[in-house]
Design an enzyme around this catalytic site. Structure first.
Site, short mmCIF file in Angstrom:
data_model
loop_
_atom_site.label_atom_id
_atom_site.label_comp_id
_atom_site.label_asym_id
_atom_site.label_seq_id
_atom_site.Cartn_x
_atom_site.Cartn_y
_atom_site.Cartn_z
N ASN A 198 7.25 91.10 51.74
CA ASN A 198 6.55 89.86 51.42
C ASN A 198 7.52 88.80 50.90
OD1 ASN A 198 3.65 89.58 51.82
ND2 ASN A 198 3.45 91.41 50.54
N ASP A 228 3.44 88.79 45.93
CA ASP A 228 3.02 88.66 47.33
C ASP A 228 3.81 87.51 47.95
OD1 ASP A 228 1.60 88.78 49.77
OD2 ASP A 228 -0.22 89.39 48.77
N ASN A 247 5.10 91.91 58.82
CA ASN A 247 4.33 91.19 57.82
C ASN A 247 4.92 89.80 57.61
OD1 ASN A 247 1.99 91.33 56.14
ND2 ASN A 247 3.29 91.55 54.35
N ARG A 257 4.04 97.83 60.36
CA ARG A 257 3.65 96.61 61.08
C ARG A 257 4.40 95.44 60.47
NH1 ARG A 257 0.48 92.74 58.65
NH2 ARG A 257 -0.92 93.34 56.94
N GLU A 284 -0.28 101.79 55.41
CA GLU A 284 -1.02 102.41 54.31
C GLU A 284 -0.48 101.97 52.95
OE1 GLU A 284 -1.04 106.62 54.87
OE2 GLU A 284 -1.68 106.49 56.96
N GLU A 318 -3.25 84.56 55.03
CA GLU A 318 -1.83 84.74 54.73
C GLU A 318 -1.02 83.60 55.36
OE1 GLU A 318 0.19 86.42 53.05
OE2 GLU A 318 -0.66 88.36 52.50
#
Length: 290
Positions: free
Chosen positions: A147, A197, A101, A99, A119, A16
């Site tokens: 994202n 993404d 990102n 979390r 999740e 990433e």
């Protein structure tokens, strides 16, 4: 002529956050679940690695040296020389599922990063701004999977994807204050094969989004209309940045973590790719000012 090059044979579990630094002429990227940060020079050599203590969502270089990290529980500094990681703040204390990102730095040196549901199911994520004085500001809530934050060339529009809703959004962005308003849908992936993404913006103001689970780069015009689609070697692609001496190479990360039997058959899943010959240039990525 379009040419796609696989760079090395390292296979990241969840590659990433590619970041090209114009000052060093180096590429940085992360493996979220290793978890670690990697770097190499423009020729693909002089490779370096820095392990980090938690899953990592993104990173940015600092003007004064080192890096700022979006780790699972909050923002941190990394000293490249010692490898020491120092906590700045915890973003959602007491909450187990979110979390941090994806994240990037605005033209004034703020680090904008969002959180996601571990999740990837419920809208427990938030969008944060870490200012240069290290103060933390909440920009938005109700996000499933943050994202692709990136800005229009004039800095007045912040683009941001929620992978969980299959959409890229746009906000009016006040560069003076770092605040957002007037969130609206920029485009959605309802008629496309995959999900939005990581993303970046080229110098013409077009948005490039990686279509995860489909292995394509999609270029949208400033109105959110598909302008171009570029196929990639694997379906498990995750993020993109323009780099190289002329900022005309698209570096694309991917993931090797198994998502289905189909991904097990992708020999190159998790590798890093360079896309040459797109005929466009990116914009330099700023460094964090704190």
């Amino acid at each position: 002529m379009l040419r796609i090059e696989q760079i090395g044979d390292q296979r990241d579990s969840l590659g990433e956050g590619p970041l090209w630094d114009v000052e060093e002429q180096r590429l940085y990227w992360i493996d979220s679940y290793a978890p670690a940060i990697y770097s190499m020079d423009a020729s693909g050599g002089d490779r370096r690695k820095w392990p980090v203590p938690e899953p990592i969502g993104s990173m940015a270089l600092r003007r004064q040296g080192g890096a700022v990290l979006a780790l699972r529980s909050g923002f941190n500094f990394l000293d490249f020389d010692s490898g020491e990681v120092t906590r700045i703040n915890e973003t959602q204390p007491g909450e187990l599922r979110p979390r941090l990102n994806d994240g990037k730095v605005d033209a004034r040196g703020r680090f904008i990063a969002g959180s996601m549901d571990f999740e990837e199911r419920d809208p427990v994520g938030k969008l944060f701004s870490l200012d240069t004085d290290l103060s933390l500001h909440l920009l938005d809530t109700g996000i499933i999977c943050s994202n692709g934050p990136c800005w229009s060339p004039d800095g007045r529009t912040l683009y941001f994807a929620d992978t969980g809703t299959r959409a890229i959004y746009a906000y009016d962005y006040d560069m003076e204050t770092g605040t957002v308003r007037s969130r609206r849908q920029f485009t959605n992936f309802d008629k496309l094969r995959g999900l939005p993404d990581g993303a970046t913006v080229d110098e013409e103001g077009y948005v490039w989004s990686v279509e995860v689970y489909s292995g394509r780069l999609i270029r949208f015009d400033p109105h959110g209309v598909v302008d171009r689609i570029v196929g990639l070697p694997v379906q498990s692609t995750t993020s993109v940045i323009f780099g190289g001496a002329d900022l005309d190479i698209a570096y694309v990360t991917s993931m090797a973590r198994p998502m289905s039997n189909e991904y097990h058959r992708e020999r190159e899943a998790g590798c890093l790719f360079a896309v040459h010959g797109l005929g466009v240039r990116g914009l330099p990525e700023p460094r964090f000012g704190g």
